[in-house]
Enzyme design. Structure first.
Site, PDB file in Angstrom:
ATOM      1  N   ARG A  16      -5.194   0.111  -0.595  1.00  0.00           N
ATOM      2  CA  ARG A  16      -5.188   1.443  -1.187  1.00  0.00           C
ATOM      3  C   ARG A  16      -5.507   2.466  -0.108  1.00  0.00           C
ATOM      4  O   ARG A  16      -6.296   2.205   0.815  1.00  0.00           O
ATOM      5  CB  ARG A  16      -6.207   1.556  -2.327  1.00  0.00           C
ATOM      6  CG  ARG A  16      -5.751   0.943  -3.649  1.00  0.00           C
ATOM      7  CD  ARG A  16      -4.632   1.775  -4.265  1.00  0.00           C
ATOM      8  NE  ARG A  16      -4.202   1.303  -5.573  1.00  0.00           N
ATOM      9  CZ  ARG A  16      -3.154   0.530  -5.796  1.00  0.00           C
ATOM     10  NH1 ARG A  16      -2.439   0.090  -4.771  1.00  0.00           N
ATOM     11  NH2 ARG A  16      -2.805   0.182  -7.021  1.00  0.00           N
ATOM     12  N   GLU A  39      -0.330  10.696  -2.242  1.00  0.00           N
ATOM     13  CA  GLU A  39       1.055  10.230  -2.332  1.00  0.00           C
ATOM     14  C   GLU A  39       1.817  11.101  -3.316  1.00  0.00           C
ATOM     15  O   GLU A  39       1.321  11.372  -4.408  1.00  0.00           O
ATOM     16  CB  GLU A  39       1.089   8.762  -2.767  1.00  0.00           C
ATOM     17  CG  GLU A  39       0.434   7.819  -1.763  1.00  0.00           C
ATOM     18  CD  GLU A  39       0.462   6.362  -2.212  1.00  0.00           C
ATOM     19  OE1 GLU A  39       1.077   6.067  -3.263  1.00  0.00           O
ATOM     20  OE2 GLU A  39      -0.128   5.520  -1.517  1.00  0.00           O
ATOM     21  N   HIS A  83       4.907   3.559  -0.082  1.00  0.00           N
ATOM     22  CA  HIS A  83       4.349   2.707  -1.137  1.00  0.00           C
ATOM     23  C   HIS A  83       5.454   1.857  -1.778  1.00  0.00           C
ATOM     24  O   HIS A  83       5.647   1.875  -2.997  1.00  0.00           O
ATOM     25  CB  HIS A  83       3.636   3.544  -2.200  1.00  0.00           C
ATOM     26  CG  HIS A  83       2.558   2.772  -2.932  1.00  0.00           C
ATOM     27  ND1 HIS A  83       1.433   3.354  -3.431  1.00  0.00           N
ATOM     28  CD2 HIS A  83       2.459   1.454  -3.250  1.00  0.00           C
ATOM     29  CE1 HIS A  83       0.671   2.458  -4.021  1.00  0.00           C
ATOM     30  NE2 HIS A  83       1.278   1.286  -3.912  1.00  0.00           N
TER      31      HIS A  83
END
Length: 341
Positions: free
Chosen positions: A236, A265, A284
């Site tokens: 993360r 993000e 991601h």
């Protein structure tokens, strides 16, 4: 003969703008309703279960019903559950499950790809190709280099297996030490991480975000790493102090890094990480293969079948720890509501 007790159809919410494919069997046995974030607060009190399909949402804490109400089961279409660990849900009797089993091998392959790409300087080759420059160079072997993987869950274990297949020597770090693990041998305790970090050629973060791991990779951690090591994060974003990583790259402490997760993000266009030397910015996507949405739907559909028939659920999260323990016993599943409940 006693007649079986009738049951009402459970109401299952899906936090998504449209119903995902692959949920026909769920719809055949439930009142399946898709809700956008704007309607979530109004719909949650009457829901028996919730599928968090939009796993990046921040809407759930504010929408969660007060007074002990709300769904008795929440499933997320993700491996990480940090966004679900807000106090009202964490302290409730609601079971939380995740999509463990979908992401492990794709992420491990992505990590292995980055290790090879960094060692073989693929970025430098592509750059010279675009400039029509023929420049012979030597690159590095990955076999017999040493990697430390942080995260003793299924993703970390898949990374260990895959890197070992490439000939790397790999140690795995989990929450506590376990000797004689049938899959990876020794699992080192979190307290041993600093010592292992100092010897690693490759440091791979595949751990969940918890109070212990937030901001773990800071200036002190990067200073402890051997000069010329590389860092890969598939855990993360908040586990990394990004300005400290940037400094480690700019000053040559690290020879390279690959990030698939970030504090914010999408990564803002003005972030200095875009221009950091020897850094790969990945949006991601390390776990996302051509079949991943079908696979996610299949995990939920299987758990729904278990839930409505009173069988144990898969991937039950320990809400105190913030992840699914590797050797956790599966608790009894909540059953679908009975007539008049």
């Amino acid at each position: 003969m006693t007649k079986p007790r009738s049951r009402r159809v459970p109401r299952v919410l899906v936090l998504a703008d449209r119903r995902p494919d692959g949920l026909d069997e769920v719809a055949a046995h439930a009142d399946l309703v898709c809700v956008p974030e704007a309607r979530l607060a109004a719909e949650l009190p009457a829901a028996d279960a919730l599928l968090v399909w939009e796993f990046g949402t921040e809407a759930l804490p504010a929408a969660w019903p007060g007074g002990g109400g709300g769904p008795r089961w929440v499933h997320t279409a993700s491996a990480g559950v940090d966004r679900l660990m807000f106090p009202a849900l964490r302290d409730s009797d609601t079971l939380v499950t995740n999509s463990r089993g979908v992401f492990e091998q794709p992420i491990a392959e992505w990590v292995a790809g980055q290790v090879i790409a960094l060692a073989k300087d693929f970025a430098g080759t592509y750059e010279r190709q675009r400039g029509r420059v023929w420049q012979h160079r030597v690159t590095e072997r990955v076999a017999d280099t040493y990697a430390v993987v942080l995260g003793g869950g299924p993703i970390g274990r898949a990374v260990v297996r895959t890197l070992r297949a490439l000939g790397l020597r790999v140690d795995l770090v989990g929450r506590s030490r376990r000797d004689g693990d049938p899959e990876v041998g020794t699992v080192h305790a979190f307290g041993e991480f600093g010592e292992l970090l100092a010897r690693a050629d490759w440091v791979v973060c595949a751990a969940p975000l918890t109070a212990e791991t937030e901001d773990l990779f800071d200036a002190a951690a990067f200073a402890r790493m051997k000069r010329g090591a590389r860092f890969v994060n598939v855990g993360r974003g908040p586990m990394v102090v990004e300005k400290d990583l940037l400094a480690a790259l700019e000053h040559g402490r690290l020879a390279g890094a690959a990030l698939d997760v970030f504090r914010q993000e999408p990564l803002p266009a003005d972030s200095p990480l875009w221009d950091a030397p020897n850094l790969l910015v990945s949006p991601h996507m390390s776990a996302d293969t051509v079949s991943w949405l079908d696979d996610l739907a299949a995990v939920f559909a299987d758990n729904f079948a278990r839930w409505r028939t009173g069988r144990p659920l898969r991937n039950v999260v320990d809400k105190k720890l913030g992840y699914v323990p590797v050797a956790a016993a599966e608790p009894s599943a909540p059953t679908a509501p009975e007539e008049g409940a």
